[in-house]
Structures are given as structure tokens and as C-alpha cells.
Design an enzyme around this catalytic site. Sequence first.
Site, PDB file in Angstrom:
ATOM      1  N   LEU A 180       1.696   4.817   1.269  1.00  8.66           N
ATOM      2  CA  LEU A 180       1.340   5.533   2.492  1.00  8.66           C
ATOM      3  C   LEU A 180       1.143   7.014   2.172  1.00  8.66           C
ATOM      4  O   LEU A 180       1.909   7.606   1.410  1.00  8.66           O
ATOM      5  CB  LEU A 180       2.440   5.342   3.539  1.00  8.66           C
ATOM      6  CG  LEU A 180       2.565   3.886   4.037  1.00  8.66           C
ATOM      7  CD1 LEU A 180       3.844   3.690   4.831  1.00  8.66           C
ATOM      8  CD2 LEU A 180       1.346   3.482   4.870  1.00  8.66           C
ATOM      9  N   HIS A 182      12.975  -2.464  -1.547  1.00 12.09           N
ATOM     10  CA  HIS A 182      12.483  -2.442  -2.924  1.00 12.09           C
ATOM     11  C   HIS A 182      13.376  -3.345  -3.775  1.00 12.09           C
ATOM     12  O   HIS A 182      14.603  -3.241  -3.714  1.00 12.09           O
ATOM     13  CB  HIS A 182      12.512  -1.003  -3.458  1.00 12.09           C
ATOM     14  CG  HIS A 182      11.982  -0.910  -4.853  1.00 12.09           C
ATOM     15  ND1 HIS A 182      10.648  -1.010  -5.133  1.00 12.09           N
ATOM     16  CD2 HIS A 182      12.613  -0.773  -6.045  1.00 12.09           C
ATOM     17  CE1 HIS A 182      10.472  -0.923  -6.448  1.00 12.09           C
ATOM     18  NE2 HIS A 182      11.647  -0.787  -7.021  1.00 12.09           N
ATOM     19  N   GLU A 199      18.122  -9.638  -0.378  1.00 14.08           N
ATOM     20  CA  GLU A 199      17.211  -8.866   0.485  1.00 14.08           C
ATOM     21  C   GLU A 199      17.273  -9.373   1.918  1.00 14.08           C
ATOM     22  O   GLU A 199      17.286  -8.593   2.876  1.00 14.08           O
ATOM     23  CB  GLU A 199      15.764  -8.975  -0.030  1.00 14.08           C
ATOM     24  CG  GLU A 199      15.551  -8.357  -1.398  1.00 14.08           C
ATOM     25  CD  GLU A 199      14.077  -8.379  -1.822  1.00 14.08           C
ATOM     26  OE1 GLU A 199      13.197  -8.247  -0.964  1.00 14.08           O
ATOM     27  OE2 GLU A 199      13.822  -8.547  -3.032  1.00 14.08           O
ATOM     28  N   ARG A 208       0.855  -1.188   0.000  1.00 12.06           N
ATOM     29  CA  ARG A 208       0.000   0.000   0.000  1.00 12.06           C
ATOM     30  C   ARG A 208       0.888   1.234   0.000  1.00 12.06           C
ATOM     31  O   ARG A 208       1.876   1.279   0.736  1.00 12.06           O
ATOM     32  CB  ARG A 208      -0.854   0.087   1.275  1.00 12.06           C
ATOM     33  CG  ARG A 208      -1.801  -1.036   1.509  1.00 12.06           C
ATOM     34  CD  ARG A 208      -2.977  -1.086   0.589  1.00 12.06           C
ATOM     35  NE  ARG A 208      -3.871   0.070   0.659  1.00 12.06           N
ATOM     36  CZ  ARG A 208      -4.810   0.333  -0.249  1.00 12.06           C
ATOM     37  NH1 ARG A 208      -4.961  -0.451  -1.284  1.00 12.06           N
ATOM     38  NH2 ARG A 208      -5.597   1.368  -0.116  1.00 12.06           N
TER      39      ARG A 208
HETATM   40  C1  GRF Z   1      10.228  -8.539  -1.880  1.00 13.11           C
HETATM   41  O1  GRF Z   1      10.852  -8.781  -3.107  1.00 13.11           O
HETATM   42  C2  GRF Z   1      10.257  -7.063  -1.571  1.00 13.11           C
HETATM   43  O2  GRF Z   1      11.410  -6.433  -1.997  1.00 13.11           O
HETATM   44  C3  GRF Z   1       9.080  -6.553  -2.347  1.00 13.11           C
HETATM   45  O3  GRF Z   1       8.104  -7.560  -2.204  1.00 13.11           O
HETATM   46  C4  GRF Z   1       8.723  -8.811  -1.950  1.00 13.11           C
HETATM   47  C5  GRF Z   1       8.166  -9.293  -0.647  1.00 13.11           C
HETATM   48  O4  GRF Z   1       8.554 -10.575  -0.332  1.00 13.11           O
HETATM   49  N1  GRF Z   1       8.688  -5.245  -1.903  1.00 13.11           N
HETATM   50  P1  GRF Z   1       8.334 -11.139   1.131  1.00 13.11           P
HETATM   51  O5  GRF Z   1       6.867 -10.900   1.503  1.00 13.11           O
HETATM   52  O6  GRF Z   1       9.266 -10.462   2.066  1.00 13.11           O
HETATM   53  O7  GRF Z   1       8.597 -12.603   1.003  1.00 13.11           O
END
Ligand code: GRF
Length: 195
Positions: free
Chosen positions: A95, A111, A176, A93
Site C-alpha cells: 500500500l 505476516h 494465525e 499488494r
Molecule cells: C498467510 O500465511 C498470511 O500470513 C500471509 O498469506 C497467507 C494467507 O493465507 N500473508 P490465507 O489467504 O489467509 O489463507
Amino acid sequence: MRKIRTAILISGSGSNMEALIRAAQAPDYPAEIVLVISNRPEAAGLAKAENLGVPARAIDHKAYDSRKAFEQDVDAVLRKHEVELVCNAGFMRLLSPWFVGRWRERILNIHPALLPKFPGLHTHERALAAGETVHGCTIHIVDEGMDTGRILAQAKVPVYRDDTPETLAKRVLAQEHKLYPETLKSCASGLLNAR
Ligand code: GRF
């Protein structure tokens, strides 16, 4: 040891959420995850959080007439839990300026692209279509724009010729899961030291 009280906002599977919760279990980690909120009641991450011992609740945006009313409830729950820092992790969402203003410099987002390249959705498809040879992920502060806030950290991955959006996503996601816990760690340490 004092720790920064941190909430995680999710909408889906919550794999980044899980990485943050697990990292924060280390005794010397400067943030504690006190709450997970999902705007989607069916998000798999809610049960995952509870199983990891973190209180989780759904605040369904569809149950509200306006974005502001939804955000007012999110804000109230965060304040009730004395949250100091918010990590968006797959939270889908936008914000509003009202919410961002209430939590100025206190919301992080992950991201899946090397911002300022590829803000918005479908980043892996777009990186492949653009012929990028390097792709990755970014942690940034949330401001009023879409994926425009100050960049805190990035991790890069190579793009291979035979990559599909799925193989590339998997490679980025592995980064990530390392980058977000590291970045939350340095942010929370910074907040503790600023006192
Ligand atoms: C990740 O790739 C994040 O960067 C993006 O959405 C995905 C979420 O994955 N915004 P998760 O829910 O953390 O598994």
C-alpha cells in the site's frame, strides 16, 4: 452493542479472513466484518465470504493504470461502507504512503514470521534455511514500509528438524487463525473504549 465496522483485504484463499468472519459472528465480539475486497477477481476467498454472509467484491488492480488509481477506488469503497478498520489477510499488494496516510493506525496485517525477522515473501523457506528453531506469525500495524509497522501480537511455533516449508506453514497458519481474531478483538475494543 456498537461494533467497529471492519473490512478485510485479501488476494487468495482467505483462510484468515474466514477465521475473522467466524469470530466476529459472536454476539459480544467488538468488530463486525462489513466487507471483503480482493484485488484478484479469481481469489477463492470471495465466494467463501459471500457464503458466510459477508458482501465481497473484486477490485482488480490490473484494470488500473497506476497504484494510486487502484487505491483511490479501494478507499472510496471502504468509505462508502463506513469502514473504520481494515484487516489485510493474505493481501499481496504493497500500500502506498498515500493510502497508509488516509488509514493511519487503522490497517492491520498478518505476516507469517516473527518480525522483524523475515519481512517479505517466502518466510517459511527462509526460516528453515536460516536454521531457526522457533518461527511464527505477527500481527502489526501497516505503515509505509514493508512489514515494518508497530507489532501488536505474535505467536510462536517450534521448528522441527524434518520440517518442509509446507509442514511449517501449516503449523504457523493454525496459530494465525487464533492470533488474528484475538488481536482484532483487542484492537476493536480499544477503539470503542477510546470514544
Ligand atoms: C498467510 O500465511 C498470511 O500470513 C500471509 O498469506 C497467507 C494467507 O493465507 N500473508 P490465507 O489467504 O489467509 O489463507
